[in-house]
Design a protein around this motif. Structure first.
Motif, PDB file in Angstrom:
ATOM      1  N   GLY A 134       0.808  -1.213   0.000  1.00 34.15           N
ATOM      2  CA  GLY A 134       0.000   0.000   0.000  1.00 34.15           C
ATOM      3  C   GLY A 134       0.841   1.264   0.000  1.00 34.15           C
ATOM      4  O   GLY A 134       1.965   1.269   0.508  1.00 34.15           O
ATOM      5  N   PHE A 135       0.312   2.320  -0.581  1.00 38.70           N
ATOM      6  CA  PHE A 135       0.967   3.629  -0.660  1.00 38.70           C
ATOM      7  C   PHE A 135       2.265   3.572  -1.462  1.00 38.70           C
ATOM      8  O   PHE A 135       3.116   4.440  -1.334  1.00 38.70           O
ATOM      9  CB  PHE A 135       1.235   4.211   0.727  1.00 38.70           C
ATOM     10  N   GLY A 136       2.462   2.498  -2.255  1.00 37.88           N
ATOM     11  CA  GLY A 136       3.678   2.375  -3.046  1.00 37.88           C
ATOM     12  C   GLY A 136       4.905   1.992  -2.239  1.00 37.88           C
ATOM     13  O   GLY A 136       6.026   2.046  -2.739  1.00 37.88           O
ATOM     14  N   LEU A 137       4.712   1.582  -0.987  1.00 44.19           N
ATOM     15  CA  LEU A 137       5.842   1.176  -0.148  1.00 44.19           C
ATOM     16  C   LEU A 137       6.395  -0.160  -0.625  1.00 44.19           C
ATOM     17  O   LEU A 137       5.652  -1.029  -1.074  1.00 44.19           O
ATOM     18  CB  LEU A 137       5.405   1.054   1.315  1.00 44.19           C
ATOM     19  N   LEU A 138       7.707  -0.318  -0.498  1.00 44.39           N
ATOM     20  CA  LEU A 138       8.348  -1.581  -0.828  1.00 44.39           C
ATOM     21  C   LEU A 138       8.627  -2.341   0.456  1.00 44.39           C
ATOM     22  O   LEU A 138       9.117  -1.767   1.436  1.00 44.39           O
ATOM     23  CB  LEU A 138       9.652  -1.334  -1.585  1.00 44.39           C
ATOM     24  N   GLU A 139       8.302  -3.636   0.466  1.00 43.61           N
ATOM     25  CA  GLU A 139       8.522  -4.437   1.667  1.00 43.61           C
ATOM     26  C   GLU A 139       8.902  -5.855   1.264  1.00 43.61           C
ATOM     27  O   GLU A 139       8.671  -6.277   0.123  1.00 43.61           O
ATOM     28  CB  GLU A 139       7.286  -4.427   2.564  1.00 43.61           C
ATOM     29  N   PRO A 140       9.500  -6.615   2.193  1.00 45.78           N
ATOM     30  CA  PRO A 140       9.839  -8.006   1.889  1.00 45.78           C
ATOM     31  C   PRO A 140       8.585  -8.823   1.570  1.00 45.78           C
ATOM     32  O   PRO A 140       7.489  -8.510   2.049  1.00 45.78           O
ATOM     33  CB  PRO A 140      10.502  -8.505   3.178  1.00 45.78           C
ATOM     34  N   ALA A 141       8.766  -9.854   0.785  1.00 41.74           N
ATOM     35  CA  ALA A 141       7.655 -10.729   0.414  1.00 41.74           C
ATOM     36  C   ALA A 141       7.070 -11.410   1.656  1.00 41.74           C
ATOM     37  O   ALA A 141       7.771 -11.573   2.659  1.00 41.74           O
ATOM     38  CB  ALA A 141       8.140 -11.779  -0.580  1.00 41.74           C
ATOM     39  N   PRO A 142       5.792 -11.797   1.606  1.00 39.08           N
ATOM     40  CA  PRO A 142       5.145 -12.411   2.771  1.00 39.08           C
ATOM     41  C   PRO A 142       5.856 -13.653   3.308  1.00 39.08           C
ATOM     42  O   PRO A 142       5.744 -13.965   4.494  1.00 39.08           O
ATOM     43  CB  PRO A 142       3.750 -12.763   2.253  1.00 39.08           C
TER      44      PRO A 142
END
Length: 197
Positions: A108-116
């Protein structure tokens, strides 16, 4: 007829300070941004670390100071890295293990995060983005309260160190604070290390 909720004067003041601080941050030239990130990473690490230490960083968005050079320095000194994952408004952030070069997913919001599938970890040190800060360790973020909620939850369980990452131009004289606001332990700018403890 329904009445409007009362205006929170602290929230209103924070909103005005946030807008002004983000405008100032947006005006910082690209070459100064890169030099500031390099200057912060070139100093000795701001906290002692061991092989078991986990540092949560973040992927810079918009005009935030990029913590990637500092995150690499932590890795070079043997720490593990994590990135925050937004679970929902009012909930503490989760943290997933990550290493430089490992692909990230867009959230969300274009944030980058590690895969689930990346394992969840509990950080010892958090690098915290912000809009503005003062020398007592209070900060204004983006208004959702994610880091305040997260720091309160983590600190209820064990000691953690919260380190704000900012340009010197983001400092203000006083951040209006209330009991829900979690203080930073340190703030790192291109000009200095500010110890707020």
């Amino acid at each position: 007829m329904t009445s409007k909720p009362p205006i929170d004067p602290v929230a209103a003041e924070k909103a005005a300070l946030r807008r002004a601080a983000l405008d100032r941050r947006d005006e910082i030239p690209a070459e100064h941004r890169a030099a500031a990130a390099a200057a912060i990473a070139a100093r000795p690490l701001p906290v002692p670390v061991t092989a078991g230490t986990v540092v949560s960083g973040y992927m810079a968005i918009r005009s935030e100071l990029d913590p990637a050079p500092l995150m690499r320095r932590f890795v070079e000194n043997g720490t593990g890295l994590a990135l925050p994952v937004v679970r929902g408004r009012g909930q503490p952030l989760a943290f997933r293990a990550w290493a430089p070069g490992v692909p990230l997913v867009t959230a969300g919001f274009g944030l980058l995060e590690p895969a689930p599938e990346a394992p969840e970890v509990v950080p010892d040190v958090l690098l915290v983005p912000l809009a503005c800060f003062d020398r007592t360790g209070h900060r204004i973020g983006y208004g959702a309260g994610h880091y305040d909620t997260t720091l309160a939850a983590l600190r209820a369980e064990r000691p953690v160190v919260a380190i704000g990452i900012a340009f010197a131009a983001q400092e203000i004289a006083r951040v209006p604070a209330n009991g829900r606001d979690a203080r930073l332990d340190l703030v790192l700018t291109e000009a200095e290390v500010i110890d707020c403890r």
